[in-house]
Design a protein around this motif. Structure first.
Motif, mmCIF file in Angstrom:
data_model
loop_
_atom_site.group_PDB
_atom_site.id
_atom_site.type_symbol
_atom_site.label_atom_id
_atom_site.label_comp_id
_atom_site.label_asym_id
_atom_site.label_seq_id
_atom_site.Cartn_x
_atom_site.Cartn_y
_atom_site.Cartn_z
ATOM 1 N N VAL A 189 2.623 -5.885 -6.071
ATOM 2 C CA VAL A 189 2.090 -4.709 -6.757
ATOM 3 C C VAL A 189 2.077 -3.543 -5.777
ATOM 4 N N ARG A 190 2.363 -2.347 -6.302
ATOM 5 C CA ARG A 190 2.459 -1.144 -5.465
ATOM 6 C C ARG A 190 1.279 -0.239 -5.791
ATOM 7 N N ILE A 191 0.326 -0.167 -4.876
ATOM 8 C CA ILE A 191 -0.932 0.520 -5.177
ATOM 9 C C ILE A 191 -1.160 1.662 -4.185
ATOM 10 N N GLY A 192 -1.308 2.878 -4.721
ATOM 11 C CA GLY A 192 -1.581 4.034 -3.878
ATOM 12 C C GLY A 192 -2.992 4.562 -4.062
ATOM 13 N N THR A 193 -3.218 5.190 -5.215
ATOM 14 C CA THR A 193 -4.479 5.901 -5.484
ATOM 15 C C THR A 193 -5.716 5.036 -5.268
ATOM 16 N N ALA A 194 -5.688 3.800 -5.716
ATOM 17 C CA ALA A 194 -6.885 2.958 -5.609
ATOM 18 C C ALA A 194 -7.223 2.634 -4.151
ATOM 19 N N ALA A 221 -6.878 10.077 -4.569
ATOM 20 C CA ALA A 221 -5.914 10.925 -5.280
ATOM 21 C C ALA A 221 -5.036 11.664 -4.283
ATOM 22 N N ARG A 222 -3.789 11.918 -4.688
ATOM 23 C CA ARG A 222 -2.863 12.641 -3.809
ATOM 24 C C ARG A 222 -2.933 14.132 -4.045
ATOM 25 N N ASP A 223 -2.748 14.888 -2.977
ATOM 26 C CA ASP A 223 -2.747 16.353 -3.047
ATOM 27 C C ASP A 223 -1.327 16.824 -2.792
ATOM 28 N N LEU A 276 13.869 -7.633 -8.164
ATOM 29 C CA LEU A 276 13.876 -6.519 -9.112
ATOM 30 C C LEU A 276 12.628 -5.662 -8.969
ATOM 31 N N MET A 277 12.780 -4.395 -9.377
ATOM 32 C CA MET A 277 11.668 -3.459 -9.383
ATOM 33 C C MET A 277 11.735 -2.645 -10.661
ATOM 34 N N ALA A 278 10.585 -2.230 -11.183
ATOM 35 C CA ALA A 278 10.566 -1.299 -12.318
ATOM 36 C C ALA A 278 9.321 -0.428 -12.263
ATOM 37 N N ILE A 279 9.471 0.762 -12.842
ATOM 38 C CA ILE A 279 8.342 1.676 -13.048
ATOM 39 C C ILE A 279 8.258 1.906 -14.558
ATOM 40 N N PRO A 280 7.519 1.066 -15.287
ATOM 41 C CA PRO A 280 7.454 1.239 -16.737
ATOM 42 C C PRO A 280 6.828 2.585 -17.104
ATOM 43 N N ALA A 307 0.859 -1.188 0.000
ATOM 44 C CA ALA A 307 0.000 0.000 0.000
ATOM 45 C C ALA A 307 0.893 1.236 0.000
ATOM 46 N N VAL A 308 0.805 2.022 -1.064
ATOM 47 C CA VAL A 308 1.682 3.194 -1.199
ATOM 48 C C VAL A 308 1.016 4.404 -0.532
ATOM 49 N N SER A 309 1.598 4.817 0.599
ATOM 50 C CA SER A 309 0.946 5.820 1.452
ATOM 51 C C SER A 309 1.601 7.193 1.385
ATOM 52 N N LYS A 310 2.463 7.424 0.386
ATOM 53 C CA LYS A 310 3.133 8.726 0.276
ATOM 54 C C LYS A 310 2.114 9.867 0.259
ATOM 55 N N THR A 311 2.435 10.932 0.907
ATOM 56 C CA THR A 311 1.640 12.164 1.068
ATOM 57 C C THR A 311 0.391 11.973 1.939
ATOM 58 N N GLY A 366 3.874 -3.265 -11.200
ATOM 59 C CA GLY A 366 2.421 -3.116 -11.290
ATOM 60 C C GLY A 366 1.942 -2.036 -10.344
ATOM 61 N N MET A 367 1.217 -1.044 -10.894
ATOM 62 C CA MET A 367 0.633 0.035 -10.109
ATOM 63 C C MET A 367 -0.867 0.024 -10.400
ATOM 64 N N THR A 368 -1.572 1.086 -10.003
ATOM 65 C CA THR A 368 -3.029 1.073 -10.157
ATOM 66 C C THR A 368 -3.447 0.775 -11.600
ATOM 67 N N ASP A 369 -2.748 1.345 -12.582
ATOM 68 C CA ASP A 369 -3.229 1.241 -13.967
ATOM 69 C C ASP A 369 -2.690 0.061 -14.772
ATOM 70 N N PHE A 414 10.913 1.495 1.206
ATOM 71 C CA PHE A 414 11.272 2.754 0.561
ATOM 72 C C PHE A 414 11.235 2.547 -0.947
ATOM 73 N N ILE A 415 10.411 3.343 -1.661
ATOM 74 C CA ILE A 415 10.224 3.123 -3.099
ATOM 75 C C ILE A 415 10.529 4.366 -3.929
ATOM 76 N N GLY A 416 11.095 5.407 -3.308
ATOM 77 C CA GLY A 416 11.384 6.640 -4.041
ATOM 78 C C GLY A 416 12.831 6.701 -4.493
ATOM 79 N N GLU A 473 6.710 4.090 0.933
ATOM 80 C CA GLU A 473 6.882 5.549 1.051
ATOM 81 C C GLU A 473 7.951 6.014 0.066
ATOM 82 N N ASN A 474 7.756 7.209 -0.517
ATOM 83 C CA ASN A 474 8.690 7.749 -1.518
ATOM 84 C C ASN A 474 9.658 8.790 -0.995
ATOM 85 N N TYR A 475 9.283 9.447 0.109
ATOM 86 C CA TYR A 475 10.099 10.549 0.607
ATOM 87 C C TYR A 475 10.671 10.135 1.957
#
Ligand SMILES: *Cc1c(COP(=O)(O)O)cnc(C)c1O
Length: 233
Positions: free
Chosen positions: A219-224, A228-230, A163-167, A33-37, A203-206, A81-83, A56-58
């Motif tokens: 899978v790394r899922i935040g928005t779903a 949405a992040r502010d 391994l990790m990737a952000i396509p 669960a990606v909880s950044k912000t 794998g992310m939300t989309d 840590f994913i940032g 978390e990214n930051y």
């Protein structure tokens, strides 16, 4: 059920459905669960709904949340840590996080290893691959993987997990799948070389369904989950 509990249940259902469709067991795919912000109160709701692994990214923001839940005495949480990681922040990651997904050079890996406190278990690390995004400076080319993997695996403070990737964003399923398969092939090859390797973070939300079909194990899922992040605050 509150929104976050409801969203989590829906995401878990989607993971199971995607796994079942391609003949995999849903337990083979971990939800990060990606909880950044997002505030600690949102994370607390997810914890109440059974979630234990958070991304978390930051660095500074992540460390504050880790301290918050440690002081509350919440057990069994796992922090990833994913940032993008700069050298001057590596110590905080080494001292507080359980995983780092974004190792892409020996210099960072060496620092993380040296800075990992002796009383903690080795830091779980993933090597980040730049699989399709020409605009991104993060991640290494697949051709450079064998050498960096050898170097990382030799560091005592680290445990090479995969391994990790952000396509690059892509809406077409077949093209998402083709990129994800390249990652899965590299992951399978790495597994045969290192017994500690068991994680493909992809794998992310989309693009979650295509990533799972290709062989992702995380899978790394935040928005779903959290909405949405502010970024204006
Ligand atoms: C923000 C982020 C995610 C989550 O993205 P969503 O689109 O909100 O699901 C996953 N991985 C990384 C590396 C991220 O930075």
């Amino acid at each position: 059920m509150n929104d976050i509990a409801h969203n989590l249940a829906q995401v878990r259902d989607k993971i199971s459905a995607a796994a079942t469709r391609c003949g995999r067991a849903s337990e083979e795919v971990t939800l990060l669960a990606v909880s950044k912000t997002k505030p600690a109160s949102a994370i607390a709701e997810a914890i109440d709904a059974g979630q234990r692994m958070f991304g978390e990214n930051y660095v500074q923001e992540g460390v504050e949340k880790i301290r918050h839940f440690r002081e509350k005495g919440t057990a069994d949480l796992q922090w990833h840590f994913i940032g993008p990681l700069q050298s001057n922040k590596s110590r905080l990651v080494a001292e507080h996080f359980d995983w780092c997904h974004t190792v892409d050079r020996l210099r960072i890996a060496s620092r993380l290893s040296e800075q990992r406190p002796a009383e903690m278990p080795p830091l779980n690390v993933l090597i980040q691959i730049n699989i399709s995004d020409e605009n991104s400076k993060s991640g290494i080319a697949l051709e450079a993987l064998d050498q960096l993997a050898d170097e990382v695996a030799a560091l005592p403070g680290l445990k090479l997990r995969g391994l990790m990737a952000i396509p690059a964003p892509e809406s077409d399923y077949d093209r998402q799948f083709a990129v994800a398969r390249q990652m899965a092939v590299a992951f399978e090859a790495l597994k045969t070389r290192f017994p500690t390797v068991d994680t493909l973070s992809l794998g992310m939300t989309d693009d979650m369904a295509a990533a799972i079909a290709a062989g992702s194990t995380m899978v790394r899922i935040g928005t779903a989950i959290f909405g949405a992040r502010d970024y204006t605050q």
